[in-house]
Design an enzyme around this catalytic site. Sequence first.
Site, PDB file in Angstrom:
ATOM      1  N   GLU A  60       0.812  -1.218   0.000  1.00 54.35           N
ATOM      2  CA  GLU A  60       0.000   0.000   0.000  1.00 54.35           C
ATOM      3  C   GLU A  60       0.846   1.270   0.000  1.00 54.35           C
ATOM      4  OE1 GLU A  60      -2.499  -3.317   0.913  1.00 54.35           O
ATOM      5  OE2 GLU A  60      -0.636  -2.660   1.881  1.00 54.35           O
ATOM      6  N   HIS A 129     -10.697  -6.188   7.749  1.00 54.12           N
ATOM      7  CA  HIS A 129     -11.549  -6.009   6.576  1.00 54.12           C
ATOM      8  C   HIS A 129     -12.854  -5.296   6.912  1.00 54.12           C
ATOM      9  CE1 HIS A 129      -8.903  -9.456   5.692  1.00 54.12           C
ATOM     10  NE2 HIS A 129      -8.941  -9.034   4.441  1.00 54.12           N
TER      11      HIS A 129
END
Length: 328
Positions: A60, A129
């Site tokens: 990321e 998540h």
Amino acid sequence: MAEMEYIDAIRLAMKEEMEKDENVFVLGEDIGVKGGVFTTTKGLQDQFGEERVIDTPLAESAIAGVAIGAAMVGMKPIAEMQYSDFMLPATNQIISEAAKIRYRSNNDWSCPVVVRAPIGGGIFGGLYHSQCPESIFFGTPGLKIVAPFTAYDAKGLLKAAINDPDPVLFFENKKCYRMIKGDVPLDDYTVPIGKANVLREGTDITVIGYSMPLHFCLQAAEELEKEEGISAHILDLRSLQPLDRDAIIEAVRKTGKVLIVHEDNKTGGVGAEVSAIISEECLFDLDAPIKRLCGPDVPAMPISPPMEKFYMLSKDKVKQAMHELAVY
């Protein structure tokens, strides 16, 4: 106009902007061949090729860094974070670099990057998540933050974000992807960043929120009006940074009773800043204390289904909070 799902409106916005401007490109994990873990980029690589729809490693910080560098030399990158939880390795790139480029260069440089990320629970995703990390970025000058609720806004705000000269974080609640549908123009339009939207006119209480919890607010408002005659005025913030102060003040003064709703943790969340604005500007317009209904202050979303249900907002929880405020 065409009725479409929230996720299709997002995909259409990217497709249209990529067709208009060859400087627009998309990068992220599994967004090319797979079309994204939620299929938000499905078909884009087939149309635009591997050089404009780029599958990246699971990194990321690199995704954000490459996007920021490309934006500084005239490109318009759309960086997708597969889940917003995984934005944390990229916070230095986003907060220390993207947010400060225009300021530190005295307007010589800009950074027209969009970082898209799904937020929210309700999918039994547990710790990594399901989070709503918007408060981490919320207090950072130089960043714009949007969190659309309707399909119309999802398309219009994303197109506005892509064409904004400064960095925009674009948070999409993953429960909205298939649940929220609406009429979306097939022609070109934008929704201005920084402007809230009244979803429902009312006279007894004001409810202020953003993203998926507004679905519960609208459901609860309909039931309360039928059952108890309580009229709820509902304001969708849409834009979290900047907040639409004028719309917030107007909505508060309309009823004098305010409930702020969001899925992110209560302490230090967007609702705290909205409360501060109301306290500064509307103290003597209030007929009840400001009420907040938010995610509990626990470290992360539980993966146990009963615990996740306890954590999550729902129509019944919102309805109860609205009732208590109305009868105060």
